[in-house]
Scaffold this motif. Structure first.
Motif, mmCIF file in Angstrom:
data_model
loop_
_atom_site.group_PDB
_atom_site.id
_atom_site.type_symbol
_atom_site.label_atom_id
_atom_site.label_comp_id
_atom_site.label_asym_id
_atom_site.label_seq_id
_atom_site.Cartn_x
_atom_site.Cartn_y
_atom_site.Cartn_z
ATOM 1 N N GLU A 139 0.826 -1.213 0.000
ATOM 2 C CA GLU A 139 0.000 0.000 0.000
ATOM 3 C C GLU A 139 0.860 1.263 0.000
ATOM 4 O OE1 GLU A 139 -0.323 -2.508 2.194
ATOM 5 O OE2 GLU A 139 -2.243 -3.396 1.624
ATOM 6 N N GLN A 140 1.920 1.275 0.808
ATOM 7 C CA GLN A 140 2.808 2.437 0.848
ATOM 8 C C GLN A 140 3.572 2.577 -0.467
ATOM 9 O OE1 GLN A 140 5.306 2.005 4.299
ATOM 10 N NE2 GLN A 140 3.613 2.291 5.715
ATOM 11 N N ARG A 141 4.052 1.454 -1.002
ATOM 12 C CA ARG A 141 4.810 1.474 -2.253
ATOM 13 C C ARG A 141 3.939 2.007 -3.386
ATOM 14 N NH1 ARG A 141 6.946 -3.503 -2.227
ATOM 15 N NH2 ARG A 141 5.298 -4.477 -3.411
ATOM 16 N N GLU A 142 2.706 1.520 -3.485
ATOM 17 C CA GLU A 142 1.867 1.986 -4.583
ATOM 18 C C GLU A 142 1.511 3.462 -4.422
ATOM 19 O OE1 GLU A 142 -1.669 -0.391 -4.920
ATOM 20 O OE2 GLU A 142 -2.457 0.284 -3.008
ATOM 21 N N ALA A 143 1.256 3.922 -3.209
ATOM 22 C CA ALA A 143 0.972 5.352 -3.002
ATOM 23 C C ALA A 143 2.176 6.188 -3.420
ATOM 24 C CB ALA A 143 0.615 5.609 -1.539
ATOM 25 N N PHE A 144 3.363 5.762 -3.011
ATOM 26 C CA PHE A 144 4.587 6.493 -3.356
ATOM 27 C C PHE A 144 4.789 6.531 -4.869
ATOM 28 C CE2 PHE A 144 9.155 6.744 -4.152
ATOM 29 C CZ PHE A 144 9.480 7.883 -3.439
ATOM 30 N N THR A 148 4.840 9.804 -7.163
ATOM 31 C CA THR A 148 6.113 10.286 -7.707
ATOM 32 C C THR A 148 6.347 9.909 -9.158
ATOM 33 O OG1 THR A 148 7.297 8.352 -6.856
ATOM 34 C CG2 THR A 148 7.251 10.310 -5.458
ATOM 35 N N VAL A 149 5.981 8.704 -9.551
ATOM 36 C CA VAL A 149 6.248 8.250 -10.913
ATOM 37 C C VAL A 149 5.099 8.611 -11.847
ATOM 38 C CG1 VAL A 149 6.676 6.225 -12.371
ATOM 39 C CG2 VAL A 149 7.743 6.376 -10.119
ATOM 40 N N VAL A 150 3.889 8.290 -11.420
ATOM 41 C CA VAL A 150 2.715 8.512 -12.264
ATOM 42 C C VAL A 150 2.210 9.952 -12.146
ATOM 43 C CG1 VAL A 150 0.393 7.657 -12.773
ATOM 44 C CG2 VAL A 150 2.141 6.073 -12.006
ATOM 45 N N GLU A 151 2.544 10.604 -11.051
ATOM 46 C CA GLU A 151 2.176 12.001 -10.785
ATOM 47 C C GLU A 151 0.668 12.205 -10.626
ATOM 48 O OE1 GLU A 151 4.088 14.188 -13.946
ATOM 49 O OE2 GLU A 151 6.079 13.814 -13.114
#
Length: 189
Positions: A139-144, A148-151
């Motif tokens: 969950e934290q990885r996907e939020a990050f 940051t990557v998908v903006e």
């Protein structure tokens, strides 16, 4: 995107009317970021699995295109919801199988072309960031990554992950704090 370029929502509508070129344009427009998202959600050294899952994700996008509701969300929000579900299904299936550590040896990654010490240091930093991203909860990885990557905005992240906006905000904050703490040796020199 240039002013003359059709919006994602127009392209998906054209695809649903049978214009395969419209889907190709959507794919080319989002391919790089979607690949990066899938890659970072999974183990980054397993490129074959990432490529397969990325392709499967786009096949799911094509198959589910009719479920996109333009008034409900932006196309990118819907797109990452479909890809996220593909990744989560894969991670759930993988939990039941033992996996190796899959860590690449940084010494094997060094290029012999120019400044070997610098290249090796950069490769080690990349591996450290990837390792720490994987240490975060899903969950934290996907939020990050969505931020940051998908903006995507926090509201869009909440929509993609089907979480309350405050939950999405908390996950992002915890991910940033964990990465800042775990990567402090790289930041501090």
């Amino acid at each position: 995107m240039a002013a003359s370029e059709p919006a994602d929502e127009e392209l998906i509508a054209s695809y649903l009317r049978g214009d395969m070129g419209a889907f190709d344009r959507l794919y080319r427009r989002h391919d790089r970021k979607t690949f990066g998202f899938v890659r970072q959600m999974l183990h980054p050294t397993d490129r074959a699995t990432v490529e397969d899952l990325h392709q499967d994700g786009w096949l799911a996008v094509a198959a589910k295109a009719a479920s996109f509701a333009p008034g409900k969300a932006r196309f990118s929000t819907w797109l990452y919801t479909v890809l996220r579900n593909q990744v989560l299904d894969h991670l759930r299936a993988r939990q039941s199988r033992p996996v190796g550590d899959g860590e690449a040896d940084p010494d094997d990654l060094a290029s012999s072309v120019a400044a070997p010490e610098q290249v090796l240091s950069e490769k080690r930093l990349v591996l450290a960031v990837e390792r720490e991203l994987l240490a975060l909860s899903v969950e934290q990885r996907e939020a990050f990554l969505l931020f940051t990557v998908v903006e995507l905005s926090l509201a869009e992240i909440a929509n993609v992950t089907q979480a309350h906006p405050e939950t999405a905000k908390t996950r992002l904050r915890y991910a940033r704090e964990a990465l800042r703490h775990r990567l402090s040796e790289w930041r501090d020199g």
